[in-house]
Design a protein around this motif. Structure first.
Motif, short mmCIF file in Angstrom:
data_model
loop_
_atom_site.label_atom_id
_atom_site.label_comp_id
_atom_site.label_asym_id
_atom_site.label_seq_id
_atom_site.Cartn_x
_atom_site.Cartn_y
_atom_site.Cartn_z
N GLY A 1 50.35 46.42 5.84
CA GLY A 1 50.88 47.34 6.83
C GLY A 1 50.39 48.76 6.62
O GLY A 1 49.58 49.04 5.73
N GLN A 2 50.90 49.67 7.46
CA GLN A 2 50.60 51.10 7.40
C GLN A 2 51.90 51.85 7.19
O GLN A 2 52.96 51.39 7.60
CB GLN A 2 49.93 51.57 8.71
CG GLN A 2 48.68 50.83 9.08
CD GLN A 2 48.09 51.32 10.40
OE1 GLN A 2 46.89 51.31 10.56
NE2 GLN A 2 48.91 51.73 11.34
N THR A 3 51.80 53.04 6.59
CA THR A 3 53.01 53.83 6.38
C THR A 3 53.48 54.48 7.67
O THR A 3 54.66 54.76 7.84
CB THR A 3 52.79 54.91 5.32
OG1 THR A 3 51.66 55.71 5.68
CG2 THR A 3 52.54 54.28 3.95
N ILE A 4 52.56 54.77 8.60
CA ILE A 4 52.93 55.30 9.91
C ILE A 4 52.12 54.56 10.98
O ILE A 4 51.14 53.89 10.68
CB ILE A 4 52.71 56.82 10.04
CG1 ILE A 4 51.23 57.17 9.97
CG2 ILE A 4 53.50 57.57 8.99
CD1 ILE A 4 50.96 58.63 10.29
N SER A 5 52.57 54.69 12.21
CA SER A 5 51.90 54.03 13.33
C SER A 5 51.71 55.04 14.46
O SER A 5 52.59 55.86 14.73
CB SER A 5 52.77 52.88 13.87
OG SER A 5 53.04 51.93 12.86
N THR A 6 50.55 54.98 15.12
CA THR A 6 50.31 55.77 16.32
C THR A 6 49.72 54.85 17.39
O THR A 6 48.68 54.23 17.18
CB THR A 6 49.31 56.92 16.07
OG1 THR A 6 49.85 57.82 15.10
CG2 THR A 6 49.03 57.69 17.37
N LEU A 7 50.41 54.77 18.51
CA LEU A 7 49.93 53.98 19.65
C LEU A 7 49.86 54.88 20.87
O LEU A 7 50.67 55.80 21.06
CB LEU A 7 50.84 52.80 19.94
CG LEU A 7 50.86 51.67 18.92
CD1 LEU A 7 51.79 50.55 19.40
CD2 LEU A 7 49.47 51.11 18.68
N CYS A 8 48.89 54.60 21.73
CA CYS A 8 48.73 55.31 22.99
C CYS A 8 49.05 54.36 24.13
O CYS A 8 48.54 53.22 24.17
CB CYS A 8 47.29 55.83 23.12
SG CYS A 8 46.97 56.63 24.71
N PHE A 9 49.88 54.80 25.05
CA PHE A 9 50.26 54.00 26.21
C PHE A 9 49.87 54.73 27.49
O PHE A 9 50.09 55.94 27.62
CB PHE A 9 51.78 53.76 26.22
CG PHE A 9 52.28 53.06 24.98
CD1 PHE A 9 52.15 51.70 24.83
CD2 PHE A 9 52.89 53.78 23.97
CE1 PHE A 9 52.61 51.05 23.70
CE2 PHE A 9 53.36 53.16 22.82
CZ PHE A 9 53.21 51.78 22.68
#
Length: 247
Positions: free
Chosen positions: A236-244
């Protein structure tokens, strides 16, 4: 289509306005004593701002840099907008926060670095839309960013008029701020990518899914890859960034 949301996070003081007012009061004092101290930049250890700026040219349908408009929700010290301006994004930049002390700090930092960004006190969950949907952005902004604000809202124990935790109404509320075809970019340390997809697109639909709620729909349009770690057989990752993208 109905969807179930991920389990709620436990309420925390990080979900209260008093906490953020106290934090930014301290950071204002620090900045006044040392103008080079611009305060906390959230997720700086993961280079979140730099990676977000690098993501933008890869996104479909964005206007060119001289035209694209950006609205930053829960702007903190405003350094994300400074980074955008430094990278050549020359359109309108506005940051909003419900903490008056945060906005004061962001204005001071912007005056120092010359970004020309606007900063206003505004509550993303209760503020009058007319305060931020103005001028050429009356129909919405090209890009709306949230770096940790949804996280903080999810930590609040407040309820809305329908008796829901206030985070339950966030997607539809924020959707009104994004123009059709525009982008909402969420960075979180509390939710995984799959959980963010459930909140903003819909469970089990992947990148092509869509949830309609009060006229707002989103589809996934991009993501940021951060350093990964492995624990207990999971990666996994410590943070997540997604674009919608708003449909």
């Amino acid at each position: 289509m109905s969807t179930s949301h991920p389990a709620h996070l436990e309420p925390s003081k990080l979900g209260t306005k008093d906490y953020w007012d106290a934090l930014y009061t301290t950071e204002l004092q620090n900045h006044a004593s040392n103008p080079e101290d611009t305060g906390t930049t959230w997720f700086s250890d993961s280079l979140a701002e730099e990676k977000l700026v690098a993501l933008l040219p890869t996104l479909p349908t964005l206007p060119p840099p001289e035209q694209a408009s950006f609205l930053d929700l829960g702007c903190g010290n405003g350094t994300l907008l400074s980074a955008l301006r430094a990278d050549g994004w020359a359109g309108r930049l506005m940051g909003v926060d419900y903490s008056e002390r945060s906005v004061e700090l962001a204005r001071n930092v912007a005056a120092q670095d010359g970004s020309g960004a606007e900063f206003e006190v505004w509550d993303v969950l209760a503020g009058d839309y007319a305060a931020v949907l103005t001028g050429e952005q009356e129909g919405g902004w090209d890009v709306v960013t949230d770096k940790g604000t949804f996280d903080a809202i999810c930590l609040s124990e407040e309820k809305d008029a329908r008796g829901r935790r206030i985070c339950e109404g966030y997607r539809d509320r924020v959707g009104r701020l994004v123009k059709r075809g525009g982008m909402l970019i969420i960075t979180s340390c509390n939710w995984t990518e799959d959980e963010l997809r459930t909140w903003f697109v819909g469970e089990g639909e992947g990148a092509e899914g869509e949830v309609e709620g009060e006229g707002v729909g989103f589809v996934e349009a991009g993501r940021i890859q951060y350093r990964t770690f492995s624990f207990g057989g999971h990666r996994g990752q410590t943070i997540s960034t997604l674009c919608f993208r708003r449909t």
